[in-house]
Design a protein around this motif. Structure first.
Motif, PDB file in Angstrom:
ATOM      1  N   LEU A 119     -11.701  -6.071 -49.875  1.00 25.02           N
ATOM      2  CA  LEU A 119     -10.260  -6.311 -49.885  1.00 25.02           C
ATOM      3  C   LEU A 119      -9.712  -6.391 -48.457  1.00 25.02           C
ATOM      4  CD1 LEU A 119      -7.636  -6.668 -51.450  1.00 25.02           C
ATOM      5  CD2 LEU A 119      -7.405  -4.182 -51.463  1.00 25.02           C
ATOM      6  N   SER A 120     -10.175  -5.509 -47.586  1.00 25.13           N
ATOM      7  CA  SER A 120      -9.757  -5.551 -46.179  1.00 25.13           C
ATOM      8  C   SER A 120     -10.138  -6.876 -45.535  1.00 25.13           C
ATOM      9  CB  SER A 120     -10.388  -4.403 -45.392  1.00 25.13           C
ATOM     10  OG  SER A 120      -9.943  -3.179 -45.883  1.00 25.13           O
ATOM     11  N   SER A 121     -11.329  -7.350 -45.855  1.00 21.77           N
ATOM     12  CA  SER A 121     -11.794  -8.629 -45.322  1.00 21.77           C
ATOM     13  C   SER A 121     -10.932  -9.788 -45.834  1.00 21.77           C
ATOM     14  CB  SER A 121     -13.256  -8.831 -45.714  1.00 21.77           C
ATOM     15  OG  SER A 121     -13.735 -10.057 -45.270  1.00 21.77           O
ATOM     16  N   ILE A 122     -10.538  -9.725 -47.099  1.00 19.86           N
ATOM     17  CA  ILE A 122      -9.683 -10.771 -47.674  1.00 19.86           C
ATOM     18  C   ILE A 122      -8.318 -10.766 -46.998  1.00 19.86           C
ATOM     19  CG2 ILE A 122      -8.430 -11.446 -49.774  1.00 19.86           C
ATOM     20  CD1 ILE A 122     -10.926 -10.514 -51.364  1.00 19.86           C
ATOM     21  N   ILE A 123      -7.763  -9.594 -46.763  1.00 19.79           N
ATOM     22  CA  ILE A 123      -6.449  -9.496 -46.121  1.00 19.79           C
ATOM     23  C   ILE A 123      -6.528 -10.028 -44.691  1.00 19.79           C
ATOM     24  CG2 ILE A 123      -4.719  -7.849 -45.281  1.00 19.79           C
ATOM     25  CD1 ILE A 123      -5.075  -6.458 -47.999  1.00 19.79           C
ATOM     26  N   ALA A 124      -7.624  -9.742 -43.999  1.00 21.69           N
ATOM     27  CA  ALA A 124      -7.810 -10.275 -42.652  1.00 21.69           C
ATOM     28  C   ALA A 124      -7.933 -11.796 -42.692  1.00 21.69           C
ATOM     29  CB  ALA A 124      -9.049  -9.660 -42.007  1.00 21.69           C
ATOM     30  N   SER A 126       0.845  -7.794 -43.284  1.00 19.17           N
ATOM     31  CA  SER A 126      -0.512  -7.389 -43.642  1.00 19.17           C
ATOM     32  C   SER A 126      -0.525  -5.981 -44.219  1.00 19.17           C
ATOM     33  CB  SER A 126      -1.420  -7.527 -42.430  1.00 19.17           C
ATOM     34  OG  SER A 126      -2.017  -6.377 -42.042  1.00 19.17           O
ATOM     35  N   THR A 127       0.335  -5.101 -43.713  1.00 17.00           N
ATOM     36  CA  THR A 127       0.445  -3.750 -44.256  1.00 17.00           C
ATOM     37  C   THR A 127       0.972  -3.794 -45.686  1.00 17.00           C
ATOM     38  OG1 THR A 127       0.895  -2.888 -42.053  1.00 17.00           O
ATOM     39  CG2 THR A 127       1.479  -1.478 -43.895  1.00 17.00           C
ATOM     40  N   ILE A 128       1.954  -4.642 -45.920  1.00 19.73           N
ATOM     41  CA  ILE A 128       2.509  -4.778 -47.272  1.00 19.73           C
ATOM     42  C   ILE A 128       1.458  -5.325 -48.229  1.00 19.73           C
ATOM     43  CG2 ILE A 128       4.240  -5.996 -48.676  1.00 19.73           C
ATOM     44  CD1 ILE A 128       6.054  -5.854 -46.117  1.00 19.73           C
ATOM     45  N   TYR A 129       0.750  -6.400 -47.796  1.00 20.08           N
ATOM     46  CA  TYR A 129      -0.305  -6.984 -48.626  1.00 20.08           C
ATOM     47  C   TYR A 129      -1.396  -5.960 -48.910  1.00 20.08           C
ATOM     48  CZ  TYR A 129       1.248 -11.864 -48.621  1.00 20.08           C
ATOM     49  OH  TYR A 129       1.929 -13.026 -48.842  1.00 20.08           O
ATOM     50  N   ALA A 130      -1.821  -5.231 -47.881  1.00 15.64           N
ATOM     51  CA  ALA A 130      -2.880  -4.226 -48.049  1.00 15.64           C
ATOM     52  C   ALA A 130      -2.450  -3.153 -49.040  1.00 15.64           C
ATOM     53  CB  ALA A 130      -3.237  -3.597 -46.704  1.00 15.64           C
ATOM     54  N   THR A 131      -1.200  -2.743 -48.958  1.00 11.68           N
ATOM     55  CA  THR A 131      -0.689  -1.705 -49.859  1.00 11.68           C
ATOM     56  C   THR A 131      -0.626  -2.209 -51.301  1.00 11.68           C
ATOM     57  OG1 THR A 131       0.635  -0.796 -48.052  1.00 11.68           O
ATOM     58  CG2 THR A 131       1.241  -0.138 -50.281  1.00 11.68           C
ATOM     59  N   GLY A 186      -4.186  -3.140 -52.521  1.00 13.05           N
ATOM     60  CA  GLY A 186      -4.938  -1.896 -52.683  1.00 13.05           C
ATOM     61  C   GLY A 186      -4.546  -1.174 -53.963  1.00 13.05           C
ATOM     62  N   GLY A 187      -3.245  -1.173 -54.272  1.00 16.56           N
ATOM     63  CA  GLY A 187      -2.775  -0.573 -55.521  1.00 16.56           C
ATOM     64  C   GLY A 187      -3.295  -1.312 -56.737  1.00 16.56           C
ATOM     65  N   VAL A 245      -6.931  -1.717 -61.337  1.00 13.01           N
ATOM     66  CA  VAL A 245      -7.919  -2.487 -62.098  1.00 13.01           C
ATOM     67  C   VAL A 245      -9.229  -1.704 -62.212  1.00 13.01           C
ATOM     68  CG1 VAL A 245      -9.361  -4.566 -62.044  1.00 13.01           C
ATOM     69  CG2 VAL A 245      -6.913  -4.743 -61.612  1.00 13.01           C
ATOM     70  N   THR A 246      -9.665  -1.101 -61.113  1.00 16.10           N
ATOM     71  CA  THR A 246     -10.917  -0.337 -61.126  1.00 16.10           C
ATOM     72  C   THR A 246     -10.817   0.874 -62.043  1.00 16.10           C
ATOM     73  OG1 THR A 246     -11.394  -1.024 -58.854  1.00 16.10           O
ATOM     74  CG2 THR A 246     -12.589   0.878 -59.683  1.00 16.10           C
ATOM     75  N   ILE A 247      -9.767   1.667 -61.881  1.00 18.97           N
ATOM     76  CA  ILE A 247      -9.617   2.882 -62.690  1.00 18.97           C
ATOM     77  C   ILE A 247      -9.356   2.536 -64.151  1.00 18.97           C
ATOM     78  CG2 ILE A 247      -8.150   4.916 -63.067  1.00 18.97           C
ATOM     79  CD1 ILE A 247      -7.856   4.951 -59.929  1.00 18.97           C
TER      80      ILE A 247
END
Length: 192
Positions: free
Chosen positions: A116-121, A130-135, A138-139, A144-146
């Motif tokens: 996910l970090s790589s995709i945001i970069a 980028s902080t907003i997108y990462a947040t 990430g949520g 989705v995972t949980i």
């Protein structure tokens, strides 16, 4: 009141360490290569595959932990393909659940975060956005995972026999075509 004797399986601990390292390197390397050479849509697909690997391994781990070997005994005596491997899975539930839930599941979670970090970069956006997108992403990734693992745990518990048998067939096919056995045939260990 007697306390239970605590035994540590050092051989399995070392094997788990080695397997974890190898699996993490392979998954990290392949996802890194795929993410660097792909567009955003393919990158999100790679991320989804990583999450699905974690969820599927959790389903298998829970199924083996909650399954019963009795239904497979008559199948094994009738030489049903995969029944013998299904029994081996259940008799080695501690190892199988450790591999599926801890090793593969945890590593998939870690690698999905790195992906996910790589995709945001890759999106090449300003640091504030980028902080907003990462947040936000990430949520979504966490949810989705949980959510997938929660649904998978229910599925693994209630459909344990069919899941174990499917994995047993896959292992039987693998053993037949490679000659490599996952668990020794003379295993007399019973699940505690």
């Amino acid at each position: 009141m007697k306390s239970k004797k605590f035994n540590i399986n050092y051989k399995w601990t070392i094997n788990a360490f080695i397997f974890s390292f190898i699996f993490a390197v392979i998954l990290n390397f392949s996802s890194d290569v795929l993410l660097k050479k792909s567009n955003i849509i393919i990158a999100f697909f790679v991320l989804l595959v990583i999450v699905l690997i974690g969820v599927l391994s959790d389903i298998i781990g829970i199924a083996v932990a909650t399954g019963s070997e009795e239904p497979f005994h008559s199948m094994a005596s009738n030489k049903v393909f995969g029944a013998k491997q299904s029994i081996k899975l259940i008799r080695n539930a501690n190892i199988v659940t450790n591999i599926c839930n801890d090793i593969i599941g945890d590593i998939s979670g870690i690698v999905s975060g790195a992906a996910l970090s790589s995709i945001i970069a890759k999106l090449s956006i300003s640091s504030t956005k980028s902080t907003i997108y990462a947040t936000v992403f990430g949520g979504i990734l966490s949810a989705v995972t949980i959510g997938g693992k929660s649904l998978g745990k229910n599925l693994g518990m209630y459909k344990s026999q069919s899941i174990i048998f499917s994995v047993g067939i896959l292992l039987a096919w693998f053993e037949k075509n490679t000659g490599i056995e996952f668990f020794p045939s003379n295993s007399k260990k019973n699940r505690k």
